[in-house]
Write an enzyme that holds these catalytic residues in place. Structure first.
Site, short mmCIF file in Angstrom:
data_model
loop_
_atom_site.label_atom_id
_atom_site.label_comp_id
_atom_site.label_asym_id
_atom_site.label_seq_id
_atom_site.Cartn_x
_atom_site.Cartn_y
_atom_site.Cartn_z
N ARG A 17 0.82 -1.21 0.00
CA ARG A 17 0.00 0.00 0.00
C ARG A 17 0.85 1.26 0.00
O ARG A 17 0.49 2.26 -0.61
CB ARG A 17 -0.93 0.00 1.21
CG ARG A 17 -2.11 -0.94 1.05
CD ARG A 17 -3.20 -0.61 2.03
NE ARG A 17 -2.94 -1.13 3.35
CZ ARG A 17 -3.38 -0.61 4.48
NH1 ARG A 17 -4.12 0.49 4.45
NH2 ARG A 17 -3.12 -1.15 5.64
N MET A 68 -12.36 3.57 -2.42
CA MET A 68 -12.54 2.28 -1.76
C MET A 68 -11.23 1.58 -1.40
O MET A 68 -11.21 0.36 -1.21
CB MET A 68 -13.42 1.37 -2.64
CG MET A 68 -14.77 1.98 -2.98
SD MET A 68 -15.74 2.53 -1.54
CE MET A 68 -16.36 0.95 -0.96
N HIS A 123 -19.41 8.45 4.30
CA HIS A 123 -19.63 7.03 4.56
C HIS A 123 -21.14 6.78 4.62
O HIS A 123 -21.87 7.53 5.26
CB HIS A 123 -18.97 6.64 5.89
CG HIS A 123 -19.07 5.18 6.16
ND1 HIS A 123 -18.30 4.24 5.49
CD2 HIS A 123 -19.88 4.48 7.01
CE1 HIS A 123 -18.62 3.03 5.93
NE2 HIS A 123 -19.57 3.16 6.85
N GLN A 143 -29.35 11.75 -0.17
CA GLN A 143 -28.98 12.63 0.95
C GLN A 143 -27.48 12.89 0.99
O GLN A 143 -27.04 13.98 1.38
CB GLN A 143 -29.44 12.02 2.28
CG GLN A 143 -30.94 11.78 2.34
CD GLN A 143 -31.74 13.04 2.02
OE1 GLN A 143 -31.37 14.14 2.42
NE2 GLN A 143 -32.83 12.88 1.28
#
Ligand code: GAR
Length: 195
Positions: free
Chosen positions: A65, A90, A109, A173
């Site tokens: 990573r 993601m 989230h 929303q």
């Protein structure tokens, strides 16, 4: 004017709303949309809105990573952002990457955090028998889907909801909440916004 870079992985509907709000209201400048997937639909949408884009495929880096993030950092740093927004990004970020943008990185989230960090939030809410679900915008800290909550919107869970129908209701929303929180954040307002 504050400069905002946005990270996406997919269709980028939240990113589009952020860019539209910044361009229409002029409270910040969208300087980059970057993705870990060159096929992410949001990249074309960003380019069509006149925002520079970058794609760094995470797959060649395997489990490394840090090496992936070192490449991702290059276009981000070149765009000189004041604020970094995760919008459907993601990939889990290392603590080192997060520290780099400490106090200036936001995430949206699809749950009412602290409930349901991680994946499959809508399915988990339905299986738990929750009567409400929603979305949260928070500051990013090294702990996944943790960090100070800046905005939240609640939606009802309706009998017969599937993860897909609930996700669609929540996403409507998200599109209102994220630009509203970013606008306040740019102005230095970290108080909780409940829409
Ligand atoms: C949004 O629902 C966002 O909240 C979620 O991914 C979707 C991206 O949609 N993010 C996460 O699950 C982060 N863990 P979009 O690409 O259309 O904005």
């Amino acid at each position: 004017m504050k400069r905002v870079a946005i990270l996406i992985s997919g269709g980028g509907s939240n990113m589009v709303r952020l860019v539209e709000a910044m361009q229409a209201e002029g409270f910040a400048e969208p300087v980059l949309v970057a993705s870990n997937d060159a096929q992410a639909g949001g990249l074309l949408k960003a380019a069509a809105m006149g925002v520079p884009t970058a794609a760094i495929d995470h797959r060649p880096f395997g489990r490394d990573r840090a090496a992936f993030e070192a490449e991702l950092l290059k276009p981000i740093l070149a765009s000189k952002p004041d604020i970094l927004c995760l919008a459907g990004f993601m990939r889990v970020l290392t603590p080192e990457f997060v520290e780099h943008f400490a106090g200036r990185m936001l995430n949206i989230h699809p749950s009412l955090l602290p409930k349901y960090p991680g994946l499959h939030t809508h399915q988990r809410a339905i299986e738990a028998g929750d009567t409400e679900a929603g979305c949260t915008v928070h500051e990013v800290t090294p702990v996944l889907d943790d960090g100070p909550i800046l905005g939240q919107t609640r939606v009802p869970v309706i009998a017969g909801d599937t993860a897909e129908t609930l996700a669609a209701r929540v996403l409507v929303q998200e599109h209102k909440l994220y630009p509203a929180v970013l606008k306040r954040y740019v102005a230095g307002d970290r108080s909780l916004l409940e829409l």
